[in-house]
Design a protein around this motif. Structure first.
Motif, PDB file in Angstrom:
ATOM      1  N   VAL A  55     -17.001 -11.015  -6.027  1.00  0.00           N
ATOM      2  CA  VAL A  55     -15.611 -10.722  -6.363  1.00  0.00           C
ATOM      3  C   VAL A  55     -14.662 -11.738  -5.708  1.00  0.00           C
ATOM      4  N   LEU A  56     -15.028 -12.167  -4.488  1.00  0.00           N
ATOM      5  CA  LEU A  56     -14.236 -13.206  -3.817  1.00  0.00           C
ATOM      6  C   LEU A  56     -14.200 -14.475  -4.671  1.00  0.00           C
ATOM      7  N   SER A 114      -6.681  -0.852  -5.655  1.00  0.00           N
ATOM      8  CA  SER A 114      -7.964  -0.156  -5.597  1.00  0.00           C
ATOM      9  C   SER A 114      -7.800   1.195  -4.908  1.00  0.00           C
ATOM     10  N   GLN A 115      -6.841   1.273  -3.988  1.00  0.00           N
ATOM     11  CA  GLN A 115      -6.652   2.517  -3.242  1.00  0.00           C
ATOM     12  C   GLN A 115      -6.072   3.636  -4.089  1.00  0.00           C
ATOM     13  N   LYS A 128      -3.710 -11.708  -5.667  1.00  0.00           N
ATOM     14  CA  LYS A 128      -4.508 -11.199  -4.557  1.00  0.00           C
ATOM     15  C   LYS A 128      -3.990  -9.865  -4.030  1.00  0.00           C
ATOM     16  N   LEU A 181       0.826  -1.205   0.000  1.00  0.00           N
ATOM     17  CA  LEU A 181       0.000   0.000   0.000  1.00  0.00           C
ATOM     18  C   LEU A 181       0.866   1.264   0.000  1.00  0.00           C
ATOM     19  N   GLY A 241      -7.151   4.059  -7.143  1.00  0.00           N
ATOM     20  CA  GLY A 241      -8.199   4.451  -8.062  1.00  0.00           C
ATOM     21  C   GLY A 241      -8.227   3.579  -9.309  1.00  0.00           C
ATOM     22  N   TYR A 258     -11.882 -14.018  -7.680  1.00  0.00           N
ATOM     23  CA  TYR A 258     -10.472 -14.188  -7.308  1.00  0.00           C
ATOM     24  C   TYR A 258     -10.141 -15.678  -7.173  1.00  0.00           C
ATOM     25  N   LYS A 308     -16.441  -2.465  -4.541  1.00  0.00           N
ATOM     26  CA  LYS A 308     -16.754  -1.307  -3.708  1.00  0.00           C
ATOM     27  C   LYS A 308     -17.706  -0.359  -4.451  1.00  0.00           C
ATOM     28  N   ALA A 361      -5.185  -6.364  -5.181  1.00  0.00           N
ATOM     29  CA  ALA A 361      -6.427  -5.770  -4.674  1.00  0.00           C
ATOM     30  C   ALA A 361      -6.159  -4.399  -4.058  1.00  0.00           C
ATOM     31  N   LEU A 362      -4.953  -4.198  -3.548  1.00  0.00           N
ATOM     32  CA  LEU A 362      -4.644  -2.930  -2.888  1.00  0.00           C
ATOM     33  C   LEU A 362      -4.549  -1.781  -3.886  1.00  0.00           C
ATOM     34  N   MET A 419       0.241 -15.845  -6.048  1.00  0.00           N
ATOM     35  CA  MET A 419      -0.080 -15.164  -4.796  1.00  0.00           C
ATOM     36  C   MET A 419      -0.317 -13.675  -5.033  1.00  0.00           C
ATOM     37  N   ALA A 448     -11.338  -5.632  -6.655  1.00  0.00           N
ATOM     38  CA  ALA A 448     -11.764  -5.198  -5.317  1.00  0.00           C
ATOM     39  C   ALA A 448     -12.484  -3.847  -5.389  1.00  0.00           C
ATOM     40  N   PHE A 449     -11.951  -2.944  -6.219  1.00  0.00           N
ATOM     41  CA  PHE A 449     -12.562  -1.617  -6.332  1.00  0.00           C
ATOM     42  C   PHE A 449     -13.924  -1.722  -7.012  1.00  0.00           C
TER      43      PHE A 449
END
Lengths: 221, 490
Positions: free
Chosen positions: A193-194, A165-166, A159, A69, A168, A197, A177, A162-163, A156, A173-174
Motif C-alpha cells: 500500500v505504501l 480508514s478510521q 496521503k 481525525l 470505516g 501511495y 489493515k 489515509a485517516l 499532499m 490504508a484500511f
C-alpha cells in the motif's frame, strides 16, 4: 498466511485505490471552490457582510487547528443529523472538502493579495463592477500564484485521506489493515500500500512542480 | 466553532430522526448495523459479502418480521449516531447492556452472553485469573470495550495496553507487547489461528459474565416489542444457540436463560439530548492527554530538525552517494502517508524481531516523517542566500564564521522561521495518529471517553476546542519567540 498475490486481492486494492482518489479529487476540487469563496468573502468591505466574514474567519482558523481525525468524527455526527443517507465515503469526502477549503482559502487569499493594489484601485476608478474587477483584473494575475501551491496541497492530501480508514471507509490504508487481519504479513500488506501511495503521489508531485516552473516563468522572476 | 455547535444542538435536540416500525414496514427493509471487522460475529467473507453470527441473526430477525434486510457496516463510535439518525434501525455487534448506555439507547432482551476469561500463552506461568494481579504483567484490551472498566476494578495492578481492533489484541500478545487478554474468550480465540507458532492457553472459570443485546433508538416501543418477541421466539426454538454453534464451532460458554426473556421497563423520550457534564468532568484527564500530544510534537520536531538539516546539507553539498540517499529519503517520506509509515514501524518491524511500544513507534515515525519535510524547508532556506551576498562578504574580508553568522544565518532564519512554525502546528495535529497505536494522548483519551459513555458528539466538540486552544497557544508563543529572540515576523 492467506494468498496475497491473487486477482481477488488486486481487485480489492484497486477498489480501495479508487476510493482514495475519489476522496482526494472530489473533496479537494469542492474544497478549492469553497476556499475561493471564503477568501473572496474575507476580502469584501461591505458592512452587512461582517458577520459572514467572522464566520469565514472562524471556519478557516478552526479547521486548520483541529486534527483531520477529529474533523472526520465531527462531520460523521453532524451529517447523521442532516443527511443520514450519505454514505461513509460521502462523509469522508465532505470532511476532506471542509478541511481542504480552510487551507486552500489561505492559498487563494495569498494569490489575491499578490495582485498590486493600484491595479485594483484604478479598475475601481474606471468604474468596473466588483465582478469585472475580479474576473478581468485580479484573477488573470492571481491564477499563476494560486495554482502551484494549490496543486501541491491537493497532492499532499492524497496521503491525509489515509485517516478516513478510521471511519470505516475501505480506502488504501484500511485495505492494508483488512489484508493483514486476514493473515497477510504486515510487511507485505503495508509495504504494498505504501508503494501504491508513492505511485500516485510521486508523479502528481512532479507534475505540480512542473506546473510551478511553467507558471513561475511567466511571472518574470 | 460556536455557531456550528449551536446549529448542531438545534439539529440534534429537536427532531426525532429514527424510523418507527410503521415507516420501516412501509419501506419493507430493516437496516441493521454490524461491525465489519469482528469475525466470527460479522466480517467480509469470500466475494466481499458480510457473514457471521450477527449477520445470520439479523437475517433471521428480518425474516420473522416479514422484512427485507440491509446490512450497514458500523464502527464502535458510529453506532449511536447511526441509531439516533435512523441510518440503522438496529445495532448488533456485541453491544453490552449497561446502565450508562441505557441512558442513550434502548436494548432488546439479551441476545448472547459475554463471559470474560483469560487468553494467554505458555510464557505466562499462571493457573488462575486471580494470579494476574501483578504490576509486571501487561494486559491488552480493546479500546471502548466494557471489559476495560471491569478490569480496572477486578485486576487493578497490571499495566494495560489499549488497541483498536479485535485482531490487534491477539497480535499484541503474539508479538510479546502484552502477556494476556482478559476478554470474552468466544470472540477472540479465533484470531489465535493467525499465530500457529505461539502456544496459546485459556485459563479456566470466567471472571465475569455480561449480557449483550440488540441496540435500538430510544422511544421506538412498537419496534422494540416486535424485535423482543422475535428474539424470544428465536431463543425458545434454539435458533440463537444453533447460529452461535455454526459461527463459533462451539456452544456459547454461558447460555441465555429463560428468566432473562422478560423485558425491561419503558424507554425514555425519543431523540438525543446533549449532556456536557460527563465530558466536562473529564477535562483534567483530557488536558493530561493534550500534554502528551504536545510532547510527541516537540520530540518529533526536534529529532526531525536534526534529520532534516543533515538531509538538506547532504543534498546541497554532500558527496554523490549522500546526496542520492538523502534525495531518496525525502522522496519516500513526502510521497507516502505518515499513518502507513507508522503502521510499518509498529506492525512489520516485529517480524524482524524489533518491537517498539506504541508511543516510541509514533515518535520515531513522526520524526522520520518530519525529517523529510523539514529537509525541504531547510534546503529552500539555505538556497535563499544569494551568491552575490557571499561574494560581497568575501570582498569585505569577513571570516567564514562571521559570514555564516552575519550573512547566511539571518537570511536563512528569516526564510524558514514561518514555515517551521507552521510545520510544528502540523505535527501537533499529526500527533493525534498516536491514538491509533494505543497511546493515550488527547485524541486517544477522547476516544476512550466517548466509547465508554457513547457521548461522542459532546466529547469530540470539547476535544476540537482543546486542539484549537493548544495550537493557538503554540502559534502565539512561536510568533512571540520569533519577534523577541530572532527579530523575525512569524
Amino acid at each position: 498466511m492467506s494468498a496475497f498475490f491473487s486477482t481477488d486481492t488486486a481487485a480489492f486494492l484497486a477498489g480501495a485505490l479508487g476510493r482514495t482518489l475519489w476522496m482526494t479529487i472530489i473533496g479537494c476540487t469542492l474544497g478549492l471552490l469553497l476556499g475561493a469563496g471564503l477568501a473572496l468573502l474575507r476580502r469584501t468591505q461591505l458592512r452587512a457582510l461582517a458577520p459572514l466574514r467572522l464566520l469565514a474567519l472562524l471556519h478557516v482558523e478552526g479547521f486548520r487547528r483541529v486534527p483531520f481525525l477529529v474533523i472526520l468524527m465531527f462531520v460523521l455526527f453532524f451529517v447523521q443529523a442532516v443527511a443520514p443517507d450519505l454514505s461513509l465515503l460521502g462523509i469522508a469526502t465532505l470532511a476532506v472538502t471542509l478541511t481542504a477549503s480552510a487551507y486552500l482559502a489561505e492559498i487563494v487569499g495569498a494569490g489575491l493579495d499578490a495582485v498590486p493594489r493600484p491595479q485594483v484601485e484604478s479598475a475601481q476608478v474606471l468604474g468596473l463592477s466588483w465582478w469585472d474587477r475580479l474576473v478581468r483584473v485580479v484573477l488573470p494575475q492571481a491564477w499563476g500564484v494560486i495554482l502551484p501551491p494549490a496543486a501541491a496541497f491537493m497532492v499532499m492530501f492524497v496521503k491525509d485521506t489515509a485517516l478516513a480508514s478510521q471511519l470505516g471507509v475501505v480506502e488504501l490504508a484500511f485495505s492494508a489493515k483488512i489484508l493483514v487481519n486476514k493473515g497477510v504479513s504486515p510487511l507485505l500488506g503495508y509495504g504494498a500500500v505504501l508503494l501504491l501511495y508513492a505511485g500516485i503521489s510521486w508523479p502528481l508531485g512532479r507534475a505540480a512542480r512542473l506546473l510551478e516552473k511553467r507558471l513561475g516563468a511567466h511571472r518574470h522572476r | 466553532m460556536r455557531p456550528l455547535l449551536l446549529l448542531l444542538w438545534l439539529l440534534l435536540a429537536g427532531p426525532v430522526l429514527a424510523r418507527d416500525l410503521a415507516s420501516i414496514r412501509a419501506a419493507g427493509v430493516l437496516r441493521v448495523g454490524v461491525n465489519p471487522n469482528f469475525p466470527p460475529m460479522s466480517s467480509y467473507g469470500p466475494g466481499g459479502r458480510l457473514q457471521g453470527f450477527d449477520v445470520a441473526v439479523a437475517g433471521e430477525l428480518a425474516r420473522r418480521l416479514g422484512l427485507g434486510l440491509e446490512l450497514v457496516p458500523t464502527e464502535a463510535a458510529s453506532r449511536v449516531p447511526f441509531l439516533v439518525s435512523g441510518r440503522i434501525d438496529l445495532s448488533l455487534g456485541a453491544l453490552t447492556i449497561t446502565p450508562e448506555r441505557r441512558a442513550l439507547i434502548d436494548f432488546s432482551v439479551p441476545l448472547h452472553s459475554e463471559a470474560m476469561g483469560v487468553i494467554t500463552t505458555d510464557r505466562l506461568p499462571v493457573a488462575r485469573w486471580q494470579q494476574l494481579n501483578r504490576a509486571d504483567i501487561t494486559l491488552v484490551n480493546m479500546r471502548g470495550n466494557q471489559s476495560v472498566a471491569v478490569l480496572a476494578e477486578k485486576l487493578p495492578r497490571p499495566q494495560r495496553l489499549l488497541v483498536d481492533g479485535n485482531a490487534d489484541t491477539i497480535r499484541a500478545i503474539a508479538q510479546g507487547r502484552a502477556d494476556a487478554l482478559v476478554e470474552n474468550v468466544d470472540f477472540f480465540i479465533g484470531f489465535t489461528r493467525n499465530y500457529p507458532d505461539v502456544r496459546w492457553r485459556v485459563l479456566p472459570d470466567p471472571i465475569f459474565t455480561a449480557w449483550c443485546g440488540i441496540g435500538l433508538p430510544k422511544g421506538q416501543e412498537p419496534l422494540r416489542a416486535a424485535v423482543d418477541a422475535a428474539l424470544i421466539a428465536m431463543h425458545r426454538d434454539g435458533t440463537v444457540n444453533r447460529l452461535w454453534q455454526a459461527a463459533y464451532g462451539a456452544a456459547m460458554t454461558v447460555k441465555v436463560q429463560p428468566d432473562q426473556y422478560r423485558r425491561v421497563g419503558a424507554s425514555g423520550p425519543a431523540g438525543y439530548r446533549l449532556d456536557w457534564r460527563p465530558v466536562l468532568a473529564q477535562l483534567p484527564y483530557l488536558a493530561g492527554g493534550a500534554a502528551i500530544s504536545l510532547l510527541i510534537a516537540v520530540v518529533a520536531f526536534a529529532a526531525g530538525s536534526v534529520l532534516g538539516l543533515a538531509a538538506a546539507l547532504a543534498r546541497l553539498g554532500g558527496p554523490g552517494w549522500a546526496a542520492r540517499t538523502a534525495g531518496a529519503y525525502v522522496a519516500i517520506i513526502t510521497n507516502t502517508p505518515a499513518l502507513v509509515q507508522i503502521f510499518l514501524l509498529y506492525y512489520a518491524l516485529p517480524q524482524a524481531g524489533i518491537r517498539l511500544p506504541g508511543l516510541v513507534a509514533v515518535m520515531l515515525g513522526l520524526s522520520l516523517n518530519a525529517g523529510g519535510y523539514l529537509a525541504d524547508i531547510l534546503r529552500a532556506g539555505i538556497q535563499s542566500v544569494r551568491a552575490s551576498e557571499l561574494e560581497a562578504a568575501a570582498v569585505l574580508g569577513l571570516s567564514r564564521a562571521d559570514t555564516l553568522r552575519h550573512v547566511m544565518l539571518p537570511h536563512i532564519i528569516r526564510t524558514v522561521y514561518r514555515p517551521l512554525a507552521n510545520f510544528f502546528i502540523v505535527l501537533v495535529l499529526g500527533s493525534s495518529m498516536a491514538a491509533l497505536f494505543g497511546v493515550e494522548e488527547l485524541t486517544g483519551r477522547a476516544i476512550n471517553i466517548s466509547t465508554a459513555n457513547l457521548r461522542t458528539i459532546e466529547t469530540f466538540a470539547v476535544t476540537g476546542l482543546l486542539y484549537i486552544g493548544l495550537t493557538l497557544l503554540a502559534s502565539g508563543l512561536l510568533a512571540l519567540a520569533g519577534r523577541r529572540l530572532l527579530r523575525v515576523r512569524a
